[in-house]
Structures are given as C-alpha cells and as structure tokens.
Motif scaffolding. Structure first.
Motif, mmCIF file in Angstrom:
data_model
loop_
_atom_site.group_PDB
_atom_site.id
_atom_site.type_symbol
_atom_site.label_atom_id
_atom_site.label_comp_id
_atom_site.label_asym_id
_atom_site.label_seq_id
_atom_site.Cartn_x
_atom_site.Cartn_y
_atom_site.Cartn_z
ATOM 1 N N ASP A 46 -5.291 -11.398 -4.155
ATOM 2 C CA ASP A 46 -4.786 -11.385 -5.531
ATOM 3 C C ASP A 46 -5.225 -10.139 -6.292
ATOM 4 O OD1 ASP A 46 -3.461 -13.866 -5.354
ATOM 5 O OD2 ASP A 46 -5.342 -14.948 -5.714
ATOM 6 N N SER A 47 -6.040 -9.295 -5.688
ATOM 7 C CA SER A 47 -6.569 -8.111 -6.355
ATOM 8 C C SER A 47 -5.587 -6.957 -6.262
ATOM 9 C CB SER A 47 -7.909 -7.700 -5.726
ATOM 10 O OG SER A 47 -8.855 -8.750 -5.799
ATOM 11 N N GLU A 48 -5.500 -6.156 -7.334
ATOM 12 C CA GLU A 48 -4.629 -4.992 -7.363
ATOM 13 C C GLU A 48 -5.464 -3.768 -7.707
ATOM 14 O OE1 GLU A 48 -1.188 -5.433 -9.759
ATOM 15 O OE2 GLU A 48 -0.461 -7.209 -8.690
ATOM 16 N N VAL A 49 -5.316 -2.698 -6.897
ATOM 17 C CA VAL A 49 -6.182 -1.536 -7.028
ATOM 18 C C VAL A 49 -5.388 -0.255 -6.805
ATOM 19 C CG1 VAL A 49 -6.854 -1.689 -4.579
ATOM 20 C CG2 VAL A 49 -8.336 -0.454 -6.203
ATOM 21 N N SER A 50 -5.797 0.797 -7.484
ATOM 22 C CA SER A 50 -5.302 2.146 -7.237
ATOM 23 C C SER A 50 -6.512 3.065 -7.225
ATOM 24 C CB SER A 50 -4.306 2.582 -8.323
ATOM 25 O OG SER A 50 -4.949 2.612 -9.589
ATOM 26 N N GLY A 51 -6.324 4.301 -6.706
ATOM 27 C CA GLY A 51 -7.467 5.198 -6.689
ATOM 28 C C GLY A 51 -7.244 6.418 -5.842
ATOM 29 N N SER A 52 -8.344 7.123 -5.605
ATOM 30 C CA SER A 52 -8.280 8.348 -4.813
ATOM 31 C C SER A 52 -9.615 8.576 -4.126
ATOM 32 C CB SER A 52 -7.943 9.554 -5.707
ATOM 33 O OG SER A 52 -8.977 9.780 -6.655
ATOM 34 N N ILE A 53 -9.560 9.374 -3.047
ATOM 35 C CA ILE A 53 -10.765 9.765 -2.327
ATOM 36 C C ILE A 53 -10.615 11.209 -1.877
ATOM 37 C CG2 ILE A 53 -9.865 8.784 -0.171
ATOM 38 C CD1 ILE A 53 -12.788 8.306 0.659
ATOM 39 N N SER A 54 -11.680 11.976 -2.054
ATOM 40 C CA SER A 54 -11.697 13.373 -1.653
ATOM 41 C C SER A 54 -12.901 13.597 -0.746
ATOM 42 C CB SER A 54 -11.799 14.277 -2.890
ATOM 43 O OG SER A 54 -11.970 15.631 -2.518
ATOM 44 N N ILE A 55 -12.659 14.171 0.445
ATOM 45 C CA ILE A 55 -13.723 14.460 1.405
ATOM 46 C C ILE A 55 -13.652 15.935 1.759
ATOM 47 C CG2 ILE A 55 -14.718 13.907 3.647
ATOM 48 C CD1 ILE A 55 -13.252 11.236 3.538
ATOM 49 N N LEU B 153 0.843 -1.193 0.000
ATOM 50 C CA LEU B 153 0.000 0.000 0.000
ATOM 51 C C LEU B 153 0.882 1.247 0.000
ATOM 52 C CD1 LEU B 153 -2.741 1.385 0.215
ATOM 53 C CD2 LEU B 153 -2.628 1.088 2.694
ATOM 54 N N THR B 154 0.801 2.006 -1.088
ATOM 55 C CA THR B 154 1.548 3.254 -1.187
ATOM 56 C C THR B 154 0.593 4.359 -1.596
ATOM 57 O OG1 THR B 154 2.108 2.844 -3.511
ATOM 58 C CG2 THR B 154 3.679 2.083 -1.841
ATOM 59 N N GLY B 155 0.844 5.573 -1.094
ATOM 60 C CA GLY B 155 -0.031 6.688 -1.436
ATOM 61 C C GLY B 155 0.327 7.924 -0.646
ATOM 62 N N ALA B 156 -0.593 8.894 -0.662
ATOM 63 C CA ALA B 156 -0.360 10.160 0.034
ATOM 64 C C ALA B 156 -1.677 10.704 0.547
ATOM 65 C CB ALA B 156 0.286 11.170 -0.916
ATOM 66 N N VAL B 157 -1.622 11.441 1.662
ATOM 67 C CA VAL B 157 -2.796 12.081 2.257
ATOM 68 C C VAL B 157 -2.494 13.556 2.448
ATOM 69 C CG1 VAL B 157 -4.359 12.149 4.225
ATOM 70 C CG2 VAL B 157 -3.470 9.948 3.439
ATOM 71 N N ARG B 158 -3.404 14.401 1.990
ATOM 72 C CA ARG B 158 -3.264 15.841 2.154
ATOM 73 C C ARG B 158 -4.492 16.390 2.861
ATOM 74 N NH1 ARG B 158 -1.273 14.802 -3.017
ATOM 75 N NH2 ARG B 158 0.893 15.483 -3.359
ATOM 76 N N MET B 159 -4.262 17.211 3.877
ATOM 77 C CA MET B 159 -5.351 17.834 4.629
ATOM 78 C C MET B 159 -5.219 19.346 4.527
ATOM 79 S SD MET B 159 -5.391 15.374 8.012
ATOM 80 C CE MET B 159 -6.958 16.064 8.574
ATOM 81 N N LYS B 160 -6.327 19.999 4.195
ATOM 82 C CA LYS B 160 -6.338 21.456 4.085
ATOM 83 C C LYS B 160 -7.691 21.962 4.546
ATOM 84 C CE LYS B 160 -5.569 25.292 0.894
ATOM 85 N NZ LYS B 160 -5.246 25.686 -0.514
ATOM 86 N N GLY B 161 -7.683 22.689 5.664
ATOM 87 C CA GLY B 161 -8.939 23.181 6.206
ATOM 88 C C GLY B 161 -9.868 22.029 6.552
ATOM 89 N N LYS B 162 -11.059 22.015 5.952
ATOM 90 C CA LYS B 162 -12.046 20.967 6.198
ATOM 91 C C LYS B 162 -11.995 19.860 5.147
ATOM 92 C CE LYS B 162 -15.319 24.156 8.398
ATOM 93 N NZ LYS B 162 -16.712 24.703 8.347
ATOM 94 N N SER B 163 -10.967 19.869 4.311
ATOM 95 C CA SER B 163 -10.890 18.915 3.207
ATOM 96 C C SER B 163 -9.761 17.910 3.429
ATOM 97 C CB SER B 163 -10.666 19.640 1.879
ATOM 98 O OG SER B 163 -11.742 20.517 1.602
ATOM 99 N N VAL B 164 -9.999 16.681 2.964
ATOM 100 C CA VAL B 164 -9.006 15.616 3.000
ATOM 101 C C VAL B 164 -8.946 14.989 1.611
ATOM 102 C CG1 VAL B 164 -8.316 13.408 4.005
ATOM 103 C CG2 VAL B 164 -9.458 15.127 5.434
ATOM 104 N N ASN B 165 -7.738 14.864 1.075
ATOM 105 C CA ASN B 165 -7.536 14.205 -0.213
ATOM 106 C C ASN B 165 -6.508 13.106 -0.040
ATOM 107 O OD1 ASN B 165 -9.022 15.957 -2.374
ATOM 108 N ND2 ASN B 165 -7.978 17.425 -1.042
ATOM 109 N N ALA B 166 -6.864 11.920 -0.467
ATOM 110 C CA ALA B 166 -5.954 10.784 -0.350
ATOM 111 C C ALA B 166 -5.836 10.094 -1.703
ATOM 112 C CB ALA B 166 -6.466 9.795 0.700
ATOM 113 N N THR B 167 -4.614 9.720 -2.058
ATOM 114 C CA THR B 167 -4.372 8.973 -3.282
ATOM 115 C C THR B 167 -3.690 7.658 -2.936
ATOM 116 O OG1 THR B 167 -2.249 10.077 -3.623
ATOM 117 C CG2 THR B 167 -4.176 11.041 -4.702
ATOM 118 N N MET B 168 -4.039 6.626 -3.668
ATOM 119 C CA MET B 168 -3.458 5.300 -3.474
ATOM 120 C C MET B 168 -2.860 4.876 -4.807
ATOM 121 S SD MET B 168 -5.336 1.873 -2.011
ATOM 122 C CE MET B 168 -6.696 2.057 -3.180
ATOM 123 N N GLU B 169 -1.532 4.832 -4.851
ATOM 124 C CA GLU B 169 -0.865 4.479 -6.103
ATOM 125 C C GLU B 169 -1.031 3.007 -6.430
ATOM 126 O OE1 GLU B 169 3.159 5.714 -5.852
ATOM 127 O OE2 GLU B 169 2.668 7.808 -5.437
#
Length: 231
Positions: A33-42, A11-27
């Motif tokens: 056996d499943s492989e996934v990447s993605g992102s989430i923004s709150i 599991l590799t990625g990054a999390v950024r927090m700014k004010g009331k927002s959270v952005n996370a990316t998963m490389e």
C-alpha cells in the motif's frame, strides 16, 4: 523481485550511466500500500559515494516487514556480514534524505516524518529526525552500524512532546482507560546475539514517561501499560 515481502507495482524511472557514475530516478512505485518516488546517485565504485532521496506519499511500515510466521534463514549479524548491498554501503560515504507525508505502523498513524542520514563507511547517523504522532511530536537521533564487526546495529535516542496518552497506548479504542498530556524521553539499543531466537537480536534500553492532567479510569490499566511496553 526486489527482495520485498510485498508486491511491487507501477515502477517507472530512468537510469543513466556515465564513466564511473550511475544516476537513477524513480518517478513512482507502489510496494504493497506504500507509494514512493526518489533518486539515487553513485559515483566511483571503488570509493563509492551514495546519495539517496526518498519521498513517500504514504508509508505502511508492515509493507517492509516480514509477514507473521516468517523465519529468516540468517540472523541479523549474519545478514549484515553477508548481504551484498549492505557490504557495499558499509564501504561507502554519502547522504540520504527520507520524507513521509502520511503513514502508519501496526498500531497507529503518523505524518510529516523527516530524517537526514549521513553514511561514513558503515556508520550511519540520523540527526534530528522528527515525526508527528498521537497529536504530538516525536524526535531524536539514531545510529545504524552496518560494519562487519558490529554488535549494536541500531541505537535510537528520542523525546516525545505533548502526545496524547490515550492515542499512544491504544489499549482499547472503545474503552479508553488512560488519558493525559504525555512527554517522554529514552534510549533504546538493538544488540546482536548468536542465538537464533528473534533473528539473533534483542532490545534493551530505558524510557521515562510523564503524564500531566492525566486520568486513569481503571486501576488494572497499570498492569496493561507495563505489559504493552514489555521492554
């Protein structure tokens, strides 16, 4: 430990927090056996908006299901009412895009799954999802209801076009008993119950199947078809 039944690796990625927002990316992450990447923004935790992107290069559905013999401590209804993540999503709005390049279920492979979800305070709709399976196309609409008072957490309407009957049933890979070009349409509902059997949920619905240019090699295949469908 992210709550999965299978091991999570890489599991590799990054999390950024700014004010009331959270952005996370998963490389990249490997779950079983499943492989996934993605992102989430709150944004705005009080009135949350959640936007999700998930891309599976490969998805084995059994990596996200309970192993044989597992007994859940809660029913589906109890889990929906008490799980913190579900309760957070039930008071949010947002979207989710899910793509799967290749995958498999316990019985057959599939490819090119795409679905777009829209969440409106716990009522999540997936319009015009589609997937390639059994040499044909399966598509339809779905609805997830994760509101606390739900009695029907999941509803799916679907249509299948030009699927090969022998690849849908897979009665016996060495002795194919039914062949033909299959079309189908149906509607299924998953409903909650207070009983503990099957984790407090049962299925009901109707499916209509048509086969063109079909061949039944052995008549007893009919009884096997009905036992396999087992609705």
């Amino acid at each position: 430990n992210l709550g999965f039944h299978k091991r999570v690796d890489g599991l590799t990625g990054a999390v950024r927090m700014k004010g009331k927002s959270v952005n996370a990316t998963m490389e990249r992450a490997k779950i079983g056996d499943s492989e996934v990447s993605g992102s989430i923004s709150i944004s705005d935790m009080r009135r949350p908006r959640v936007d999700i992107e998930l891309n599976f290069s490969f998805l084995d559905t059994t990596d996200f299901s309970a192993p044989p013999g597992y007994v859940s401590p809660t029913t589906w209804g109890q889990w929906i009412r008490t799980n913190p993540t579900i309760r957070f999503l039930a008071r949010s709005v947002g979207t989710a895009n899910v793509k799967v390049s290749k995958g498999k279920t316990p019985t057959r492979p599939f490819a090119d799954f795409q679905a777009q979800f829209e969440d409106q305070n716990g009522l999540i709709r997936a319009k015009r999802w589609h997937v390639s399976m059994a040499d044909g196309i399966l598509q339809g609409n779905a609805r997830f209801d994760i509101r606390a008072n739900t009695t029907t957490p999941f509803v799916v309407e679907f249509q299948a076009d030009h699927m090969r009957m022998e690849r849908v049933l897979l009665i016996n890979a060495d002795r194919v008993r039914v062949q033909g070009d299959m079309t189908a349409e149906g509607r299924m509902e998953w409903k909650t119950t207070s009983r503990r059997e099957n984790n407090g949920i049962y299925k009901t619905g109707k499916i209509e199947v048509r086969v063109q240019d079909g061949v039944i090699y052995r008549f007893e295949a009919l009884s096997k078809i009905f036992s396999l469908i087992n609705l």
